[in-house]
Design an enzyme around this catalytic site. Sequence first.
Site, PDB file in Angstrom:
ATOM      1  N   ARG A 170       0.673  -1.068  -0.143  1.00 33.98           N
ATOM      2  CA  ARG A 170      -0.004   0.467   0.148  1.00 33.98           C
ATOM      3  C   ARG A 170       0.727   1.456  -0.328  1.00 33.98           C
ATOM      4  NH1 ARG A 170      -6.274   0.154  -0.187  1.00 33.98           N
ATOM      5  NH2 ARG A 170      -5.638   1.364   1.329  1.00 33.98           N
TER       6      ARG A 170
ATOM      7  N   GLU B   4      -9.966 -11.365  -1.150  1.00 37.17           N
ATOM      8  CA  GLU B   4     -10.063 -11.263  -2.410  1.00 37.17           C
ATOM      9  C   GLU B   4      -8.717 -12.688  -3.394  1.00 37.17           C
ATOM     10  OE1 GLU B   4      -9.915  -6.080  -1.522  1.00 37.17           O
ATOM     11  OE2 GLU B   4      -8.043  -6.959  -2.233  1.00 37.17           O
TER      12      GLU B   4
ATOM     13  N   ASN C 213      -6.022   5.102 -10.910  1.00 32.81           N
ATOM     14  CA  ASN C 213      -5.450   4.588  -9.963  1.00 32.81           C
ATOM     15  C   ASN C 213      -4.080   3.608 -10.016  1.00 32.81           C
ATOM     16  OD1 ASN C 213      -6.763   3.283  -9.000  1.00 32.81           O
ATOM     17  ND2 ASN C 213      -6.957   4.681  -6.500  1.00 32.81           N
TER      18      ASN C 213
HETATM   19  P1  TYD Z   1     -11.815   2.718  -2.376  1.00 32.64           P
HETATM   20  O1  TYD Z   1     -11.616   0.590  -1.919  1.00 32.64           O
HETATM   21  O2  TYD Z   1     -11.696   3.038  -1.396  1.00 32.64           O
HETATM   22  O3  TYD Z   1      -9.724   2.728  -2.246  1.00 32.64           O
HETATM   23  P2  TYD Z   1      -8.195   1.218  -2.380  1.00 32.64           P
HETATM   24  O4  TYD Z   1      -8.163   1.300  -3.701  1.00 32.64           O
HETATM   25  O5  TYD Z   1      -7.149   2.980  -2.440  1.00 32.64           O
HETATM   26  O6  TYD Z   1      -8.350   0.287  -1.298  1.00 32.64           O
HETATM   27  O7  TYD Z   1     -11.916   2.628  -3.604  1.00 32.64           O
HETATM   28  C1  TYD Z   1     -12.164   1.687  -5.072  1.00 32.64           C
HETATM   29  C2  TYD Z   1     -11.409   2.404  -5.985  1.00 32.64           C
HETATM   30  O8  TYD Z   1     -12.532   3.085  -6.207  1.00 32.64           O
HETATM   31  C3  TYD Z   1     -10.249   2.958  -5.889  1.00 32.64           C
HETATM   32  O9  TYD Z   1      -9.179   2.314  -6.474  1.00 32.64           O
HETATM   33  C4  TYD Z   1     -10.570   4.251  -7.142  1.00 32.64           C
HETATM   34  C5  TYD Z   1     -11.817   4.717  -6.939  1.00 32.64           C
HETATM   35  N1  TYD Z   1     -12.501   5.166  -6.212  1.00 32.64           N
HETATM   36  C6  TYD Z   1     -12.988   6.518  -6.703  1.00 32.64           C
HETATM   37  O10 TYD Z   1     -13.051   6.636  -7.896  1.00 32.64           O
HETATM   38  N2  TYD Z   1     -13.529   7.727  -5.956  1.00 32.64           N
HETATM   39  C7  TYD Z   1     -13.117   7.978  -4.201  1.00 32.64           C
HETATM   40  O11 TYD Z   1     -13.679   8.913  -4.110  1.00 32.64           O
HETATM   41  C8  TYD Z   1     -12.896   6.767  -3.940  1.00 32.64           C
HETATM   42  C9  TYD Z   1     -13.170   6.249  -2.270  1.00 32.64           C
HETATM   43  C10 TYD Z   1     -12.613   5.646  -4.448  1.00 32.64           C
END
Ligand code: TYD
Length: 167
Positions: free
Chosen positions: A91, A136, A122
């Site tokens: 992470r 998962e 991302n």
């Molecule tokens: P999340 O599980 O909250 O984060 P992570 O991937 O860091 O564990 O969210 C899953 C995916 O959803 C995140 O990678 C990108 C998308 N996302 C958005 O597009 N906007 C947002 O506000 C959030 C919280 C997530």
Amino acid sequence: MEESTLVIIKPDGLKKSLTGNVLTRLSETKLRIIGAKVVQVDDQLAETHYAHLKDKPFFSELIRYIKGELHSDSRVMALVYWGEDAIRKVRTIAGATNPEEADPVSIRGAYGRILTSGLFENVVHASSSPDEAEREIKLWFEPEEIVYDLYPVKSVQVQETTKQGWA
Ligand code: TYD
């Protein structure tokens, strides 16, 4: 504590030929890859993986993203990493969820972007906790696709199946 974590290189990562960069960055952790494959994500896998976000306004766009519909490329790469403190180490290198807030030298900070729709594109997914990692990994991988025995298994009777073999 030794633990496992799921990493997914998302469709933008494959489309932008970032697979090598991402794997090189993750190799800094000295963790072991114990499972790896390329997957075409269907609705069921996408919606189960992101079930905790189903009430969010960006959910349907997120499903389109992980299925590759935003990149005309439906491949993702799924990996299981194993080792000491694996979840936190991965992470940290992945960076914050929002690419604009992510450390610029993290994977998401360097290669991620925010779409005009507001969705965070991302590059990678990384499990957030041991419970999430277990959920998962069991969702994305069969026991025989992982070289270590991570979780208890049971014998499952499979009847009258046909599978594809090389012609
Ligand atoms: P999340 O599980 O909250 O984060 P992570 O991937 O860091 O564990 O969210 C899953 C995916 O959803 C995140 O990678 C990108 C998308 N996302 C958005 O597009 N906007 C947002 O506000 C959030 C919280 C997530």
